[in-house]
Motif scaffolding. Structure first.
Motif, mmCIF file in Angstrom:
data_model
loop_
_atom_site.group_PDB
_atom_site.id
_atom_site.type_symbol
_atom_site.label_atom_id
_atom_site.label_comp_id
_atom_site.label_asym_id
_atom_site.label_seq_id
_atom_site.Cartn_x
_atom_site.Cartn_y
_atom_site.Cartn_z
ATOM 1 N N LYS A 97 0.778 -1.242 -0.357
ATOM 2 C CA LYS A 97 0.088 0.018 0.401
ATOM 3 C C LYS A 97 0.653 1.050 0.183
ATOM 4 O O LYS A 97 0.616 2.212 -0.605
ATOM 5 N N TYR A 113 -2.737 4.965 0.852
ATOM 6 C CA TYR A 113 -2.703 5.731 2.317
ATOM 7 C C TYR A 113 -3.839 7.279 2.737
ATOM 8 O O TYR A 113 -3.436 8.242 2.123
ATOM 9 N N VAL A 137 1.547 7.829 8.523
ATOM 10 C CA VAL A 137 0.857 7.198 7.792
ATOM 11 C C VAL A 137 -0.257 6.253 8.550
ATOM 12 O O VAL A 137 -0.022 5.626 9.542
ATOM 13 N N ILE A 158 -2.471 3.610 7.366
ATOM 14 C CA ILE A 158 -2.755 2.146 6.082
ATOM 15 C C ILE A 158 -4.580 1.825 6.765
ATOM 16 O O ILE A 158 -4.860 1.251 7.248
#
Length: 278
Positions: free
Chosen positions: A101, A107, A260, A262
């Motif tokens: 990803k 993301y 980040v 996901i």
């Protein structure tokens, strides 16, 4: 994302082997650059990397956040410990999907607020190079005294309350699941902007945490008659000793930590999963 830095916590079992495996997976997925760093991440240039993957636990990610403050490089936490509230993968089965990803730009980046802390001694602020950053929390607590300490709390210059306690935690939403939670404080969505004040073992029936606006300026003052040495701790990475009459001024930092996230899983779903693992 195509250029990665793996920030490695050598203290974790099999950390080096895990880093080598992740490096090979990223290169096989089309990454252009995958470097490994295990010592000091400070000074890393933001334009050199699209992402930093921290391999360790929450403490590793927090250490990276302090070192990278101001660089704008987003962080991804890979957990090699028992429980990581800030990490996105905790098993070998989850890691390949996370890497895919990242390469596919699938993301979301959340900007996490940070705190600034400065010590005011004898009415004089500490030098600018002694302004400490914290992603999780700033803790003012006793260091050498045997009993509880008196703390007076001011918000935007106005007196709020006096505590007789082992310490005071001023936490960000990101840090709400750390020491704040252990001390009985509330869990807050990490993408929110606010601060939480939680007393540690208060010698009073008044034990409630107080949630304040991010823009509020907090001051924790130790009365001059207080004996012994106290300390101000910033994310467990930096500590300043305090004496009676000293004051710690805490405010929202202009720096943020990009983290980040996901997938489309909500914070509440992630929290439920983490709590079930306890």
């Amino acid at each position: 994302m195509r250029r990665f830095l793996l920030f490695l916590n050598r203290g974790k079992e099999h950390a080096a082997e895990k880093a080598a495996s992740i490096r090979e997976q990223l290169l096989s997925l089309g990454a252009e650059l995958v470097d490994i760093e295990e010592h000091d991440i400070a000074g890393i240039r933001g334009e050199d990397y699209d992402c930093v993957l921290t391999l360790g636990g929450d403490g590793t990610l927090i250490r990276a956040a302090r070192g990278l403050a101001g660089s704008g490089v987003p962080l991804v936490g890979i957990n090699l410990g028992h429980l990581g509230y800030l990490t996105v993968a905790s098993s070998d089965e989850e890691i390949p999907g996370v890497l895919e990803k990242l390469i596919a730009d699938d993301y979301v980046i959340e900007e996490r607020m940070m705190l600034n802390g400065r010590v005011i001694r004898n009415g004089h602020e500490s030098p600018r190079d002694h302004e400490w950053l914290a992603l999780n929390e700033i803790v003012v607590s006793r260091k050498t005294s045997a009993g509880p300490v008196h703390f007076r709390i001011y918000v935007n210059g106005a007196f709020l309350n006096e505590y007789k306690a082992d310490g005071i935690i001023i936490s960000t939403p990101t840090g709400s699941t750390a020491y704040n939670l252990s001390a009985g404080g509330p869990i807050i969505d990490p993408a929110a902007r606010m601060t939480v004040l939680t007393p540690i073992c208060p010698h009073s029936l008044y034990r409630t945490s107080i949630v304040l606006r991010a823009e509020d300026v907090l001051e924790v003052w130790i009365p001059e008659e207080e004996r012994g040495i106290q300390s101000a701790d910033f994310d467990g990475a930096a500590t300043e000793e305090l004496l009676g009459g000293d004051l710690v001024r805490i405010s929202e930092s202009q720096q943020t930590t990009p983290v980040v996230r996901i997938g489309g899983e909500s914070f509440l779903a992630q929290l439920r999963s983490k709590m079930a693992a306890l």
